[in-house]
Design a protein around this motif. Sequence first.
Motif, mmCIF file in Angstrom:
data_model
loop_
_atom_site.group_PDB
_atom_site.id
_atom_site.type_symbol
_atom_site.label_atom_id
_atom_site.label_comp_id
_atom_site.label_asym_id
_atom_site.label_seq_id
_atom_site.Cartn_x
_atom_site.Cartn_y
_atom_site.Cartn_z
ATOM 1 N N PRO A 119 26.180 46.059 40.172
ATOM 2 C CA PRO A 119 27.071 44.923 40.965
ATOM 3 C C PRO A 119 27.619 43.921 40.274
ATOM 4 N N GLY A 120 28.777 43.439 40.817
ATOM 5 C CA GLY A 120 29.684 42.587 40.309
ATOM 6 C C GLY A 120 30.688 43.227 39.176
ATOM 7 N N THR A 121 30.675 44.573 38.881
ATOM 8 C CA THR A 121 31.392 45.098 37.825
ATOM 9 C C THR A 121 32.808 45.201 38.414
ATOM 10 N N PRO A 122 33.603 44.447 37.561
ATOM 11 C CA PRO A 122 35.180 44.208 37.964
ATOM 12 C C PRO A 122 35.943 45.499 37.681
ATOM 13 N N PHE A 123 36.687 46.270 38.380
ATOM 14 C CA PHE A 123 37.505 47.296 38.169
ATOM 15 C C PHE A 123 38.972 46.860 38.082
ATOM 16 N N VAL A 124 39.718 46.717 36.959
ATOM 17 C CA VAL A 124 40.844 46.212 36.726
ATOM 18 C C VAL A 124 42.094 47.005 36.354
ATOM 19 N N LEU A 125 42.936 47.131 37.293
ATOM 20 C CA LEU A 125 44.087 48.226 36.938
ATOM 21 C C LEU A 125 45.247 47.349 36.063
ATOM 22 N N ALA A 126 45.243 47.197 35.016
ATOM 23 C CA ALA A 126 46.086 46.564 34.062
ATOM 24 C C ALA A 126 47.476 46.625 33.802
ATOM 25 N N GLU A 127 47.995 47.571 34.610
ATOM 26 C CA GLU A 127 49.266 48.123 34.306
ATOM 27 C C GLU A 127 50.267 47.015 34.386
ATOM 28 N N ALA A 128 50.242 46.149 35.353
ATOM 29 C CA ALA A 128 51.262 45.203 35.458
ATOM 30 C C ALA A 128 51.283 44.282 34.260
ATOM 31 N N ASP A 129 50.236 44.000 33.425
ATOM 32 C CA ASP A 129 49.971 43.064 32.475
ATOM 33 C C ASP A 129 50.353 43.824 30.906
ATOM 34 N N ASN A 130 50.248 45.200 30.998
ATOM 35 C CA ASN A 130 50.483 46.004 29.563
ATOM 36 C C ASN A 130 51.734 46.632 29.669
ATOM 37 N N GLY A 131 52.588 46.649 30.669
ATOM 38 C CA GLY A 131 53.881 47.338 30.942
ATOM 39 C C GLY A 131 53.732 48.861 31.058
ATOM 40 N N ALA A 132 52.775 49.302 31.707
ATOM 41 C CA ALA A 132 52.563 50.710 32.320
ATOM 42 C C ALA A 132 52.905 50.899 33.760
ATOM 43 N N ALA A 133 53.235 52.183 34.101
ATOM 44 C CA ALA A 133 53.459 52.213 35.531
ATOM 45 C C ALA A 133 53.012 53.829 35.830
ATOM 46 N N SER A 134 51.675 54.121 35.381
ATOM 47 C CA SER A 134 51.235 55.572 35.958
ATOM 48 C C SER A 134 49.724 55.158 35.911
ATOM 49 N N GLY A 135 49.245 56.261 36.515
ATOM 50 C CA GLY A 135 47.628 56.342 36.739
ATOM 51 C C GLY A 135 47.244 56.051 38.244
ATOM 52 N N MET A 136 48.434 56.169 39.120
ATOM 53 C CA MET A 136 47.992 56.118 40.445
ATOM 54 C C MET A 136 47.458 57.263 41.052
ATOM 55 N N ILE A 137 47.500 58.450 40.579
ATOM 56 C CA ILE A 137 46.776 59.542 40.878
ATOM 57 C C ILE A 137 45.497 59.768 40.735
#
Length: 240
Positions: A119-137
């Motif tokens: 419980p409470g575990t955050p799942f963070v897609l950090a691409e916008a903050d580290n300059g990536a644009a992949s991983g959506m699939i």
Amino acid sequence: EHVDDAGIAELVRDAPPVNALNLKDIATLAAHLRSYATDERVRVVVLRGAGRGFCGGGDVKEVQSLPGFEGVLGQTHGSMELTTAIAECAVPVIGAVHGFCIGLGVLVAGVCDVLLAAPGTPFVLAEADNGAASGMIQAIGLMPEKRLRAALFTAEPVAAEELHHFGSVLRLVPAEELPAAARDLAGRVAAKNPAVLRALKAATDESIGRDVRGVFRRELAHTLDLNLRGEAAPLRENFV
């Protein structure tokens, strides 16, 4: 890696402080997962992190330390190989997530067959903050499209409780009980006929038809373009 008598292969990431995945570790994990295609001892895999959290993402410090685009290419192609190794693993893969799950960690979780989370575990897609644009699939395995877009555009955490509501997380389990709960679930899976398990895994993959390798390779073009334009490196420095 540890394989017990029940056929449970447990892969535990233990690299303080945040279990970031460097290039060597990515290759090692992928090799273990690929090896189960011919290792008849293994019936199910448990993938989890030790210490403070599941995975803090790819090792951005390593990426920044390597010359030219060596780190970027290594991390992006490594991410593809690791996530496809999980998606294409011959046996079911159970992810056990606690503490935090960031960047590549989210992609790994997104291609596991079943997830348990604290419980409470955050799942963070950090691409916008580290300059990536992949991983959506990979990440689409965790949440609906509109929620995924919001998570990507804001880089704000998605709580395990929300993923449980979507059905992406099977069960919420306190962090201290998570390893035992994952092994218990794995034991119930491992008790089934091994040939049927492997057939079910392959049939389900074919039915869903998520082409992780093909789509991720196309997505990577956008990440590599950002790096060639010089947009990504300053963001990674700030992220570190």
